[in-house]
Scaffold this active site. Structure first.
Site, PDB file in Angstrom:
ATOM      1  N   ASP A  33      70.080  99.048 122.197  1.00  0.00           N
ATOM      2  CA  ASP A  33      70.248  98.035 121.145  1.00  0.00           C
ATOM      3  C   ASP A  33      71.677  97.624 120.791  1.00  0.00           C
ATOM      4  OD1 ASP A  33      70.593 100.590 120.063  1.00  0.00           O
ATOM      5  OD2 ASP A  33      69.066 100.387 118.497  1.00  0.00           O
TER       6      ASP A  33
ATOM      7  N   GLU B 202      76.327 108.896 115.833  1.00  0.00           N
ATOM      8  CA  GLU B 202      75.747 108.956 114.485  1.00  0.00           C
ATOM      9  C   GLU B 202      76.831 109.218 113.440  1.00  0.00           C
ATOM     10  OE1 GLU B 202      72.890 107.980 113.914  1.00  0.00           O
ATOM     11  OE2 GLU B 202      71.564 108.444 115.593  1.00  0.00           O
TER      12      GLU B 202
ATOM     13  N   GLU C  20      65.993  97.154 110.444  1.00  0.00           N
ATOM     14  CA  GLU C  20      66.337  96.037 111.356  1.00  0.00           C
ATOM     15  C   GLU C  20      65.733  94.684 110.958  1.00  0.00           C
ATOM     16  OE1 GLU C  20      65.374  99.066 112.379  1.00  0.00           O
ATOM     17  OE2 GLU C  20      67.330  99.767 113.080  1.00  0.00           O
TER      18      GLU C  20
ATOM     19  N   ARG D  82      77.710 106.280 110.646  1.00  0.00           N
ATOM     20  CA  ARG D  82      77.299 106.569 109.259  1.00  0.00           C
ATOM     21  C   ARG D  82      78.478 107.073 108.418  1.00  0.00           C
ATOM     22  NH1 ARG D  82      71.015 108.337 109.703  1.00  0.00           N
ATOM     23  NH2 ARG D  82      70.765 107.921 111.910  1.00  0.00           N
TER      24      ARG D  82
HETATM   25  C1  DMJ Z   1      70.654 103.132 112.237  1.00  0.00           C
HETATM   26  O1  DMJ Z   1      71.254 104.353 112.276  1.00  0.00           O
HETATM   27  C2  DMJ Z   1      71.455 102.103 112.952  1.00  0.00           C
HETATM   28  O2  DMJ Z   1      71.049 100.843 112.550  1.00  0.00           O
HETATM   29  C3  DMJ Z   1      71.341 102.217 114.443  1.00  0.00           C
HETATM   30  O3  DMJ Z   1      72.026 101.208 115.120  1.00  0.00           O
HETATM   31  C4  DMJ Z   1      69.899 102.169 114.864  1.00  0.00           C
HETATM   32  N1  DMJ Z   1      69.074 103.050 114.118  1.00  0.00           N
HETATM   33  C5  DMJ Z   1      69.251 103.253 112.725  1.00  0.00           C
HETATM   34  C6  DMJ Z   1      68.326 102.479 111.823  1.00  0.00           C
HETATM   35  O4  DMJ Z   1      67.094 102.235 112.276  1.00  0.00           O
END
Ligand code: DMJ
Length: 631
Positions: free
Chosen positions: A364, A220, A533, A224
């Site tokens: 994902d 995270e 997404e 970010r």
């Molecule tokens: C974000 O922090 C990123 O896109 C991550 O890969 C998946 N989840 C969240 C948004 O939904």
């Protein structure tokens, strides 16, 4: 001009000149008869001689010369022989061709004249459409300013805004995650005031926080905060050695802060006995820490490389890239199921754990970064990251083979899960998170070019076309996950009706949706966290296919966010239940609403030259990183 004519006046002229059938003799005689000088010439004997010479000359050339149009592949030549009993390189056949009626093809229209009665009308229409998208883009910018104003008023310096109770919250470790996540969006939208506020906050506070704060999640914090700083460094002109934005601090501030942070994050790698990093880091003493239970998420350990590679490139220090790429080198050696990987991996053994296969949470962005790290390095078959592209392609074949199904009654395409491995039951469950895949598939097919450019360059093979088709089908399903609910907003998770699976009375509430019987939404999954997404994929698909329907879908989603999640006093909130009206509000504005959702919507409505897909890769938190690394 009659409205029933299929094309504009310009096209009718074009039609007269080019597409009306005229015989060979008519062409010759007409060309002489329509010129006075030629008519004089025709009456004298020298003229007659010259005319005969010309006719024989033309006939000779027709019989002996092979035009580029006659160059056909081996298979085509065989096809012609079979159907006509004669090869088209044969002179008699060519003569036959001279007299054969030319196919009446519709004229090729310039892009701005398609589908209208006259060019002028269409130009107006184009102008109107352009100004409509400019207006809509501005609405997204206004939404960003509204979101920022709430955050600034009630939560400046906290990770996230609680827009209903007017507080801040620090669930991401207390590094002011919203400030950093939002900064490059403000740069892209050209909001200097916000760039200055966010940039100044970073300059004055972030390094201090980084050295004093405690436990943060490696993934995270990387996607970010590190990603946001690096993108801000690039967009503000860091690599050019100047401040392009004229707001906020010098780009070097972002880079120095990024290095400070990454130096501490590296402890998650160095503390681990294998190439797989621990999931957490204690910032103030630079130590790595395994997650409770000991396992790391597969997506988390494989979604660090774009950021660490870029940092190495701009800092000149290879240690960041070396550590991050060891993860990929190691995962390459592990056994997989048709390219698919379990969602957990152990940093202690370096092996995958369990047999839960999915492209939603914890799985994902593994698939996303296989492709994007290769794109980042220049997308060459010879690059030392080309094994990642091979892994990506194998995995997408695995997805198409093992995870794709269609709903009943209306055939929506979705990606399900194998929670108990290949021999367990298929689950028709899809997280909203999976909607990222549509954009990734399209990007993987054209490598960031438009589909038209990629086709022209003969770049799309069979697999690319299959992936492109899946990308478009999945985008439709993701959009319908919004349209099927009462609020027009998607739930966190959907299930789908199939031959094997059905549930009664769990629809999204919008009875007028064509897909109300295809999509099942369980009570526990009805929340919406302002996730990006779907609009992310709509943006990528619009750029690649240039089909305006993706913009329209994005606009509908944006309007639903405006209607149900906007908080008057500033900011936007999550929802507890997208199937009921009015939906109950949840007191949280996630950082990715500013970092991703609004950025992708803005880019969807903006000109395609803004952050072009063949020049940038977006990290998984939508921070654009330039392609083509300095070695
Ligand atoms: C974000 O922090 C990123 O896109 C991550 O890969 C998946 N989840 C969240 C948004 O939904």
């Amino acid at each position: 001009m009659s409205n029933s004519l299929p094309y504009s006046k310009k096209d009718v002229d074009y039609d007269n000149a080019k597409f009306r059938h005229r015989s060979f003799s008519k062409v010759i005689t007409q060309s002489f008869l329509t010129s006075n000088r030629k008519r004089d010439c025709f009456s004298c004997s020298t003229g007659k001689f010259l005319l005969l010479l010309l006719i024989f000359g033309v006939a000779y050339l027709m019989l002996t010369h092979t035009s580029p149009g006659d160059v056909v592949s081996k298979d085509q030549t065989i096809g012609n022989r079979n159907s006509e009993g004669i090869s088209i390189t044969n002179g008699a056949g060519r003569l036959k061709k001279l007299w054969r009626r030319a196919p009446r093809l519709p004229p090729r229209l310039p892009p701005d004249a398609k589908g209208t009665n006259n060019g002028i009308g269409h130009a107006t229409e184009n102008r109107d459409a352009r100004s409509m998208w400019i207006t809509r883009k501005q609405k997204v910018k206004d939404a960003f300013i509204h979101a920022w104003s709430g955050y600034k008023k009630y939560a400046m310096g906290h990770d996230e805004l609680m827009p209903l109770s007017h507080h801040g919250t620090d669930g991401l470790g207390g590094l002011g995650a919203t400030v950093v996540d939002a900064l490059d969006t403000a740069m892209i939208m050209g909001i200097d005031e916000v760039v200055a506020e966010a940039g100044t906050w970073i300059e004055e506070n972030l390094s201090d926080r980084i050295s004093k704060k405690g436990q943060v999640n490696l993934f995270e914090t990387t996607i970010r905060v590190l990603g946001g700083l690096l993108s801000a460094y690039h967009l503000s002109g860091g690599e050019k050695g100047m401040n392009i934005t004229h707001a906020g601090p010098k780009p070097a501030v972002y880079l120095e802060t990024a290095k400070n942070l990454a130096d501490r994050l590296l402890s998650a790698f160095t503390a681990s006995p294998t190439a797989i990093p621990f999931s957490d880091v204690i910032l103030h003493d630079s130590s790595g820490r395994a997650a409770p239970g000991g396992l790391s998420s597969t997506a988390e350990v494989s979604t660090l490389q774009l950021e660490f590679n870029y940092l190495s490139s701009v800092s000149g220090d290879q240690k960041y890239s070396l550590e991050a790429m060891k993860v990929m080198d190691h995962i390459k050696t592990l056994p997989k199921t048709e390219g698919l990987v379990p969602i957990y991996i152990s940093p202690h053994s370096g092996q995958f754990s369990g047999e839960n296969y999915r492209l939603g949470s914890r799985g994902d962005s593994y698939y996303e970064y296989l492709l994007k790290v290769w794109l980042q390095s220049g997308a060459s078959r010879d690059s030392n990251t080309s094994y990642l592209y091979d892994m990506y392609k194998e995995a997408m074949n695995g997805v198409r083979h093992l995870l794709v199904r269609k709903t009943i009654p209306n055939g929506l395409v979705f990606i399900g899960e194998l929670p108990y491995g290949l021999n367990g039951d298929f689950s028709p469950k899809m997280d909203h998170l999976v909607c990222f895949l549509s954009g990734t598939l399209a990007l993987g097919a054209t490598k960031g070019l438009t589909k038209e450019q990629a086709m022209k360059n003969n770049m799309l093979n069979f697999e690319d076309l299959e992936n492109m088709k899946l990308a478009e089908d999945l985008a439709k399903t993701c959009f319908e996950m919004y349209a099927v609910t009462s609020t027009g907003l998607a739930p966190e998770i959907a299930y789908f009706h199939t031959e094997e699976y059905s549930e009664q009375d769990l629809d999204g509430g919008n009875k007028s949706s064509e897909y109300v019987n295809d999509i099942i939404i369980k009570p526990a999954d009805r929340h919406n966290l302002l996730r990006p997404e779907t609009v992310e994929s709509l943006f990528v698909l619009y750029r690649i296919t240039e089909d305006p329907k993706y913009r329209e879908w994005g606009w509908q989603i944006f309007e639903a966010f405006e209607k149900y999640t906007k908080v008057d006093t500033g900011g936007y909130c999550s929802l507890d239940d997208v199937t009921s009206i009015p939906p109950h509000k949840r007191d949280k504005m996630e950082t990715f609403f500013l970092g991703e959702t609004l950025k992708y919507l803005y880019l969807l409505f903006a000109d395609s030259s803004l952050i072009p897909l063949d020049k940038f890769v977006f990290n998984t938190e939508a921070h654009p990183i330039p392609i083509k690394l300095k070695s």
